[in-house]
Design an enzyme around this catalytic site. Structure first.
Site, PDB file in Angstrom:
ATOM      1  N   HIS A  30       0.862  -1.182   0.000  1.00 24.19           N
ATOM      2  CA  HIS A  30       0.000   0.000   0.000  1.00 24.19           C
ATOM      3  C   HIS A  30       0.897   1.232   0.000  1.00 24.19           C
ATOM      4  CE1 HIS A  30      -3.731  -2.067   1.960  1.00 24.19           C
ATOM      5  NE2 HIS A  30      -3.183  -2.816   1.000  1.00 24.19           N
ATOM      6  N   GLU A  68       0.795   4.024   1.669  1.00 20.38           N
ATOM      7  CA  GLU A  68       1.161   4.520   3.002  1.00 20.38           C
ATOM      8  C   GLU A  68       2.243   3.654   3.630  1.00 20.38           C
ATOM      9  OE1 GLU A  68      -3.365   5.158   2.564  1.00 20.38           O
ATOM     10  OE2 GLU A  68      -1.910   3.618   2.035  1.00 20.38           O
ATOM     11  N   CYS A  87      -6.150   2.047   5.656  1.00 24.40           N
ATOM     12  CA  CYS A  87      -6.717   0.789   6.146  1.00 24.40           C
ATOM     13  C   CYS A  87      -6.115   0.510   7.531  1.00 24.40           C
ATOM     14  CB  CYS A  87      -6.392  -0.336   5.168  1.00 24.40           C
ATOM     15  SG  CYS A  87      -4.652  -0.850   5.190  1.00 24.40           S
ATOM     16  N   CYS A 119      -2.246   0.094   7.495  1.00 23.49           N
ATOM     17  CA  CYS A 119      -1.522   1.351   7.304  1.00 23.49           C
ATOM     18  C   CYS A 119      -1.706   2.280   8.496  1.00 23.49           C
ATOM     19  CB  CYS A 119      -1.963   2.018   6.006  1.00 23.49           C
ATOM     20  SG  CYS A 119      -1.481   1.062   4.544  1.00 23.49           S
TER      21      CYS A 119
END
Length: 155
Positions: free
Chosen positions: A54, A56, A84, A87
């Site tokens: 991801h 992040e 999420c 993260c």
């Protein structure tokens, strides 16, 4: 000096569009200290065949190695979509005090029928250190990035 959240989120959304054009999911994140962008990262889940890439999490992994905790404690993480739980936890562990996002996780779930069901505000509410959360600020524009995807099927 006041930070222009909208302009920085627009930059993040443009990076998310680039990720999509390169075959990845349309997510991106940037790290800002004193209104200066220190680094930016696009989602690479598809291109690296790694579900943990991801934007992040990738950004935080790089930032933790490049900047000390004192600098991260002054940073703001801007992201195209609400973090999420994975993260959000990494943001907390890195000591980032502020998160600003364009598109909500709830909006994304309503659009594509999948995604984390726990808002990052709820995760931080349970934490021992405050993390300021600002968003969603550009919900409609953020959702437009996801409407074109073939990797999801509506619920």
């Amino acid at each position: 000096m006041q930070t222009n959240h909208i302009a920085l989120l627009q930059t993040t959304l443009a990076l998310a569009e680039e990720a999509f054009q390169q075959g990845d999911h349309p997510f991106a994140a940037i790290l800002v200290v004193d209104n200066n962008v220190l680094m930016s990262v696009k989602n690479t889940v598809v291109s690296e065949q790694d579900p943990t890439r991801h934007a992040e999490l990738s950004l935080l992994s790089l930032a933790a190695r490049e900047f000390g905790p004192e600098r991260l404690a002054k940073a703001t993480l801007y992201t195209s979509t609400e973090p999420c739980p994975m993260c959000a936890g990494a943001i907390y562990q890195c000591g980032i005090p502020r998160v600003v996002y364009a598109c909500s996780g709830e909006g994304l779930r309503n659009l594509i029928g999948q995604g984390a069901a726990i808002p990052c505000r709820e995760i931080y509410r349970q934490a021992q250190r405050d993390v300021e959360v600002i968003g969603p600020l550009l919900e409609e524009r953020g959702l437009l990035l996801h409407q074109r995807l073939s990797w999801w099927s509506p619920a």
